[in-house]
Design a protein around this motif. Structure first.
Motif, short mmCIF file in Angstrom:
data_model
loop_
_atom_site.label_atom_id
_atom_site.label_comp_id
_atom_site.label_asym_id
_atom_site.label_seq_id
_atom_site.Cartn_x
_atom_site.Cartn_y
_atom_site.Cartn_z
N THR A 114 0.65 -1.45 0.21
CA THR A 114 0.41 -0.09 -0.11
C THR A 114 0.49 1.57 0.07
O THR A 114 1.66 1.29 0.51
N ASN A 115 0.67 2.35 -0.51
CA ASN A 115 0.71 3.08 -0.50
C ASN A 115 0.75 4.35 0.72
O ASN A 115 -0.42 4.17 1.06
N GLY A 116 1.65 4.79 0.92
CA GLY A 116 0.92 5.89 1.90
C GLY A 116 1.93 6.65 3.59
O GLY A 116 3.01 5.20 3.21
N LYS A 119 2.78 4.71 9.80
CA LYS A 119 1.77 4.80 10.97
C LYS A 119 0.19 5.05 11.01
O LYS A 119 -0.48 4.36 11.68
N MET A 120 -0.16 5.91 9.92
CA MET A 120 -1.41 5.44 10.10
C MET A 120 -2.04 4.53 9.22
O MET A 120 -3.19 3.87 9.23
N GLN A 121 -1.47 3.84 7.90
CA GLN A 121 -1.83 3.07 7.36
C GLN A 121 -1.71 1.79 7.54
O GLN A 121 -2.68 0.77 8.00
N MET A 122 -0.46 1.85 9.15
CA MET A 122 -0.40 0.39 10.04
C MET A 122 -1.94 0.21 10.69
O MET A 122 -2.48 -0.45 10.81
N ALA A 141 6.10 4.44 2.44
CA ALA A 141 7.03 5.72 2.74
C ALA A 141 7.90 5.20 3.67
O ALA A 141 8.90 5.38 3.94
N LYS A 142 7.57 3.73 4.35
CA LYS A 142 8.48 3.08 5.36
C LYS A 142 9.77 2.53 4.39
O LYS A 142 10.82 2.27 4.52
N CYS A 145 9.60 3.46 -1.62
CA CYS A 145 9.28 3.16 -2.75
C CYS A 145 8.03 3.21 -2.97
O CYS A 145 7.29 2.83 -1.85
N ALA A 146 7.40 3.11 -4.25
CA ALA A 146 6.03 3.05 -4.65
C ALA A 146 5.56 2.99 -5.23
O ALA A 146 5.76 2.78 -6.34
N LYS A 147 3.84 2.17 -5.33
CA LYS A 147 2.71 2.15 -6.37
C LYS A 147 3.16 3.33 -7.14
O LYS A 147 3.50 4.55 -6.73
N PRO A 148 3.53 3.54 -8.64
CA PRO A 148 3.14 2.08 -10.07
C PRO A 148 4.41 1.66 -9.55
O PRO A 148 5.48 0.67 -10.88
N ASP A 149 5.52 2.33 -9.39
CA ASP A 149 7.22 1.82 -9.56
C ASP A 149 7.14 -0.20 -9.08
O ASP A 149 6.87 -0.43 -8.47
#
Length: 218
Positions: A114-116, A119-122, A141-142, A145-149
């Motif tokens: 998931t992107n984001g 703390k918020m996503q967890m 964020a952790k 790298c993020a989707k769509p990579d």
């Protein structure tokens, strides 16, 4: 097929409903500071500004503060309330827990990408009560790298020790989920979102309950 990888928002989490429930509760909880703005207007403007989650919440709250005269209320106060309480309003799509139990019992490896912000996503994941179902959870964020990579998909597969052709990614976003996962070499299943009719995915589902029979047919 050895592994099933999932998106979070819009795929497992009914994000639209969850945000509406949260904002309704947030307004009531912080009413003494927000009463200069009607609840319906507050919910509508927040929803407009955050663009289905693609704008950071701190930016959204900063904009709300700039536009409205909230007495003795700061964007930090609103953001802290979001971080603290959003998980209490997390609504899963129908059949989520039944699906995850079934996939685990059949021996599939499971991962969540998931992107984001971590703390918020967890907290959303924990709010759904699904953290322990997954062998790997990757949050952009952790990970750095993020989707769509494609890197974040390959990173998940490496940790699962699974080849791309032996994994499927399930998501609702055409570019960040379906097209991105296909470029990374995975099979793809689109959790359909109207009004789009064609996702170019390997398969499509309307409900999570359709997923097991589809995967088994492969």
């Amino acid at each position: 097929m050895e592994a099933i990888l999932f998106d979070l928002d819009g795929t497992l989490l009914d994000r639209k409903s969850s945000v509406q429930v949260f904002l309704d509760k947030q307004y009531d909880r912080l009413y003494p500071w927000l009463k200069s703005m009607e609840k319906e207007a507050y919910i509508s403007r927040f929803t407009e500004l955050e663009r289905n989650g693609y704008v950071w919440k701190d930016k959204v709250y900063q904009q709300l503060i700039e536009e409205n005269e909230f007495s003795r209320c700061s964007s930090e106060m609103l953001l802290d309330d979001y971080i603290e309480h959003f998980q209490e309003s997390c609504i899963p799509f129908e059949g989520l827990h039944t699906l995850l139990y079934a996939l685990r019992s059949k021996g599939y490896k499971l991962a969540l990408i998931t992107n984001g912000r971590e703390k918020m996503q967890m907290r959303s994941i924990q709010g759904l009560g699904i953290e322990l179902f997954f062998d790997q959870i990757l949050i952009s964020a952790k990970e750095g790298c993020a989707k769509p990579d494609a890197e974040i998909f390959h990173r998940a597969l490496n940790r699962l020790n699974v080849l791309p052709q032996n994994a499927v990614y399930v998501g609702d976003h055409i570019d960040n989920d379906i097209k991105a996962a296909k470029r990374a070499g995975l099979k793809t299943i689109w959790k359909k979102q109207p009004p789009i009719d064609d996702s170019h995915a390997d398969a499509e589902i309307d409900q999570l309950s359709e997923l097991i029979d589809l995967i088994e047919s492969w």
